[in-house]
Design a protein around this motif. Structure first.
Motif, PDB file in Angstrom:
ATOM      1  N   ILE A 157       0.836  -1.194   0.000  1.00  0.00           N
ATOM      2  CA  ILE A 157       0.000   0.000   0.000  1.00  0.00           C
ATOM      3  C   ILE A 157       0.875   1.250   0.000  1.00  0.00           C
ATOM      4  O   ILE A 157       1.691   1.456   0.899  1.00  0.00           O
ATOM      5  CB  ILE A 157      -0.947   0.021   1.216  1.00  0.00           C
ATOM      6  N   TRP A 158       0.688   2.060  -1.012  1.00  0.00           N
ATOM      7  CA  TRP A 158       1.446   3.301  -1.173  1.00  0.00           C
ATOM      8  C   TRP A 158       1.174   4.225   0.010  1.00  0.00           C
ATOM      9  O   TRP A 158       0.019   4.575   0.279  1.00  0.00           O
ATOM     10  CB  TRP A 158       1.004   3.965  -2.465  1.00  0.00           C
ATOM     11  N   PRO A 159       2.196   4.653   0.768  1.00  0.00           N
ATOM     12  CA  PRO A 159       1.946   5.536   1.907  1.00  0.00           C
ATOM     13  C   PRO A 159       1.379   6.882   1.447  1.00  0.00           C
ATOM     14  O   PRO A 159       1.895   7.492   0.505  1.00  0.00           O
ATOM     15  CB  PRO A 159       3.319   5.689   2.553  1.00  0.00           C
ATOM     16  N   HIS A 160       0.352   7.339   2.122  1.00  0.00           N
ATOM     17  CA  HIS A 160      -0.376   8.521   1.655  1.00  0.00           C
ATOM     18  C   HIS A 160       0.468   9.794   1.694  1.00  0.00           C
ATOM     19  O   HIS A 160       0.152  10.779   1.013  1.00  0.00           O
ATOM     20  CB  HIS A 160      -1.664   8.718   2.464  1.00  0.00           C
ATOM     21  N   TYR A 161       1.545   9.785   2.480  1.00  0.00           N
ATOM     22  CA  TYR A 161       2.373  10.994   2.599  1.00  0.00           C
ATOM     23  C   TYR A 161       3.453  11.083   1.526  1.00  0.00           C
ATOM     24  O   TYR A 161       4.228  12.031   1.504  1.00  0.00           O
ATOM     25  CB  TYR A 161       3.023  11.056   3.985  1.00  0.00           C
ATOM     26  N   ALA A 162       3.518  10.087   0.654  1.00  0.00           N
ATOM     27  CA  ALA A 162       4.616  10.025  -0.320  1.00  0.00           C
ATOM     28  C   ALA A 162       4.113  10.202  -1.745  1.00  0.00           C
ATOM     29  O   ALA A 162       3.020   9.760  -2.091  1.00  0.00           O
ATOM     30  CB  ALA A 162       5.357   8.697  -0.190  1.00  0.00           C
ATOM     31  N   ASP A 163       4.939  10.835  -2.572  1.00  0.00           N
ATOM     32  CA  ASP A 163       4.659  10.944  -4.004  1.00  0.00           C
ATOM     33  C   ASP A 163       5.589  10.069  -4.843  1.00  0.00           C
ATOM     34  O   ASP A 163       5.282   9.767  -5.995  1.00  0.00           O
ATOM     35  CB  ASP A 163       4.819  12.407  -4.466  1.00  0.00           C
ATOM     36  N   VAL A 164       6.720   9.670  -4.281  1.00  0.00           N
ATOM     37  CA  VAL A 164       7.735   8.916  -5.028  1.00  0.00           C
ATOM     38  C   VAL A 164       8.024   7.613  -4.293  1.00  0.00           C
ATOM     39  O   VAL A 164       8.557   7.620  -3.185  1.00  0.00           O
ATOM     40  CB  VAL A 164       9.040   9.721  -5.180  1.00  0.00           C
ATOM     41  N   LEU A 165       7.659   6.490  -4.928  1.00  0.00           N
ATOM     42  CA  LEU A 165       7.864   5.180  -4.325  1.00  0.00           C
ATOM     43  C   LEU A 165       8.844   4.376  -5.177  1.00  0.00           C
ATOM     44  O   LEU A 165       8.806   4.441  -6.409  1.00  0.00           O
ATOM     45  CB  LEU A 165       6.536   4.431  -4.201  1.00  0.00           C
ATOM     46  N   ASP A 166       9.695   3.614  -4.501  1.00  0.00           N
ATOM     47  CA  ASP A 166      10.761   2.891  -5.185  1.00  0.00           C
ATOM     48  C   ASP A 166      10.849   1.470  -4.645  1.00  0.00           C
ATOM     49  O   ASP A 166      10.350   1.155  -3.557  1.00  0.00           O
ATOM     50  CB  ASP A 166      12.095   3.617  -4.952  1.00  0.00           C
ATOM     51  N   TYR A 167      11.506   0.613  -5.402  1.00  0.00           N
ATOM     52  CA  TYR A 167      11.800  -0.773  -5.025  1.00  0.00           C
ATOM     53  C   TYR A 167      13.288  -0.876  -4.708  1.00  0.00           C
ATOM     54  O   TYR A 167      14.096  -0.046  -5.124  1.00  0.00           O
ATOM     55  CB  TYR A 167      11.459  -1.717  -6.188  1.00  0.00           C
ATOM     56  N   GLU A 168      13.668  -1.938  -3.978  1.00  0.00           N
ATOM     57  CA  GLU A 168      15.087  -2.226  -3.739  1.00  0.00           C
ATOM     58  C   GLU A 168      15.271  -3.739  -3.683  1.00  0.00           C
ATOM     59  O   GLU A 168      14.644  -4.419  -2.867  1.00  0.00           O
ATOM     60  CB  GLU A 168      15.582  -1.569  -2.450  1.00  0.00           C
ATOM     61  N   LEU A 169      16.138  -4.259  -4.545  1.00  0.00           N
ATOM     62  CA  LEU A 169      16.395  -5.691  -4.680  1.00  0.00           C
ATOM     63  C   LEU A 169      17.488  -6.127  -3.712  1.00  0.00           C
ATOM     64  O   LEU A 169      18.637  -5.680  -3.830  1.00  0.00           O
ATOM     65  CB  LEU A 169      16.799  -5.989  -6.127  1.00  0.00           C
ATOM     66  N   GLU A 170      17.139  -7.020  -2.770  1.00  0.00           N
ATOM     67  CA  GLU A 170      18.094  -7.405  -1.735  1.00  0.00           C
ATOM     68  C   GLU A 170      18.016  -8.907  -1.424  1.00  0.00           C
ATOM     69  O   GLU A 170      16.979  -9.546  -1.600  1.00  0.00           O
ATOM     70  CB  GLU A 170      17.842  -6.623  -0.447  1.00  0.00           C
ATOM     71  N   LEU A 171      19.123  -9.425  -0.925  1.00  0.00           N
ATOM     72  CA  LEU A 171      19.227 -10.787  -0.443  1.00  0.00           C
ATOM     73  C   LEU A 171      19.309 -10.751   1.075  1.00  0.00           C
ATOM     74  O   LEU A 171      20.005  -9.901   1.642  1.00  0.00           O
ATOM     75  CB  LEU A 171      20.487 -11.442  -1.018  1.00  0.00           C
ATOM     76  N   GLY A 172      18.589 -11.670   1.738  1.00  0.00           N
ATOM     77  CA  GLY A 172      18.588 -11.702   3.194  1.00  0.00           C
ATOM     78  C   GLY A 172      19.069 -13.031   3.744  1.00  0.00           C
ATOM     79  O   GLY A 172      18.810 -14.089   3.163  1.00  0.00           O
ATOM     80  N   ALA A 173      19.775 -12.982   4.869  1.00  0.00           N
ATOM     81  CA  ALA A 173      20.230 -14.185   5.568  1.00  0.00           C
ATOM     82  C   ALA A 173      19.478 -14.284   6.892  1.00  0.00           C
ATOM     83  O   ALA A 173      19.449 -13.327   7.675  1.00  0.00           O
ATOM     84  CB  ALA A 173      21.733 -14.132   5.813  1.00  0.00           C
ATOM     85  N   VAL A 174      18.882 -15.443   7.149  1.00  0.00           N
ATOM     86  CA  VAL A 174      18.111 -15.678   8.366  1.00  0.00           C
ATOM     87  C   VAL A 174      19.014 -16.325   9.410  1.00  0.00           C
ATOM     88  O   VAL A 174      19.665 -17.343   9.148  1.00  0.00           O
ATOM     89  CB  VAL A 174      16.898 -16.590   8.082  1.00  0.00           C
TER      90      VAL A 174
END
Length: 326
Positions: A157-174
């Motif tokens: 859900i796009w935050p209502h206070y923002a006009d510019v939304l971006d993605y970030e591709l990441e790898l995670g270790a558990v």
């Protein structure tokens, strides 16, 4: 093994992928094979906390798999594999991403000046947009909002206070076991498995916050802003997490591609650093940071409402989410 958390008509369950399109109900399998429920199969966190013994029980079920406790993947809803991580830390480990993001920041700031070219030259000469030496010396990170996690195919859900939304591709270790003051050599044994992370970011808010240099807050912290999944691949199935191709697509169009092994500081080094005089617990996730070319900020192409973002990591899978503006 690919371990999932999913929901069906009976509620939330722990599962094991069987092929590409089926899921083993681990609790049901234990009941049918042994006539008992296994406490470690109640949640993903319980399984992780159960350690090697719990994983061996999963392997035993896989060896005795039966159609009576296998369900079609399309009959269930995959959730974030760890719906509530114990803790989340996000590092900045990819030089190409850091360098390109700094260059974008400089261009955007210069563009607001009366003479953008002169402003850009002045800013470049100032050194303010160079990578600081400390970045090369030790892993740097911030803590994420573990309460705002969603899984594969969930709407973000796009935050209502923002006009510019971006993605970030990441790898995670558990993290898979209690760890304090680890060495780089011992840190590897602390990793339970790996997953994919999309660090959705409200860039206009992040730019405002960065003026005070406290790190990200509302630029990153909003409901559904942390997408994780589609599953956790156990460490034994991915012996070399530093040789993986990583790709991001938006609406089917490739936007960026990188390699996991371009990390400045390995997961082992990150674990060593974080665990200095501090205990890491099973169920924590360490994110490696955005891979080079892994964000729209680097190419100044951001998301639009309705966009579908796919993050693919070789040997792990695809994490897919749609962005919705209400």
């Amino acid at each position: 093994m690919k371990l999932v958390t999913y929901r069906d008509h009976d509620g939330q369950k722990l599962g094991l992928m069987h092929g590409l399109d089926r899921v083993i109900d681990l609790d049901l399998a234990a009941w049918k094979l042994h006539g008992r429920h296994v406490p470690e199969f109640s949640t993903m966190l319980s399984l992780i906390e159960g350690g090697d013994g719990a994983l061996q029980q999963v392997r035993d079920i896989l060896d005795a798999v039966d159609d009576s406790f296998v369900v079609p993947l399309d009959s269930v809803t995959l959730l974030a594999p760890l719906p509530r991580p114990v803790q989340m830390r996000d590092f900045a480990n990819y030089e190409r991403h850091v360098r390109q993001a700094l260059q974008t920041s400089m261009r955007m700031r210069a563009a607001r000046e009366q003479d953008p070219e002169a402003a850009r030259a002045r800013l470049a000469a100032s050194g303010a947009y160079d990578i600081p030496a400390i970045w090369y010396e030790m892993p740097l990170y911030y803590k994420c909002n573990r309460m705002s996690v969603v899984g594969p195919n969930a709407d973000v859900i796009w935050p209502h206070y923002a006009d510019v939304l971006d993605y970030e591709l990441e790898l995670g270790a558990v993290i898979g076991k209690v760890t304090t003051d680890a060495t780089e050599q011992s840190a590897k044994t602390a990793i339970f498995g790996y997953t994919i992370y999309n660090d959705f970011s409200a860039r206009d808010m992040q730019v405002k916050e960065s003026q005070f240099r406290m790190g990200p807050a509302k630029g990153k912290d909003f409901d559904s802003g942390n997408a994780i999944g589609p599953w956790i691949v156990t460490a034994d199935e991915l012996p070399d997490p530093y040789d993986l191709e990583m790709i991001v697509r938006v609406n089917g169009e490739e936007r960026g591609r990188g390699r996991s092994g371009d990390m400045q500081h390995s997961f082992e080094r990150c674990i060593q650093h974080v665990s200095m005089a501090e205990t890491l617990y099973p169920g924590e996730i360490l994110m490696a940071g955005t891979v080079g070319n892994g964000s729209g900020f680097e190419i100044e192409r951001f998301l639009e409402p309705g966009d579908v973002v796919e993050l693919e990591v070789e040997k792990i899978g695809i994490l897919r989410n749609r962005v919705v503006k209400t």
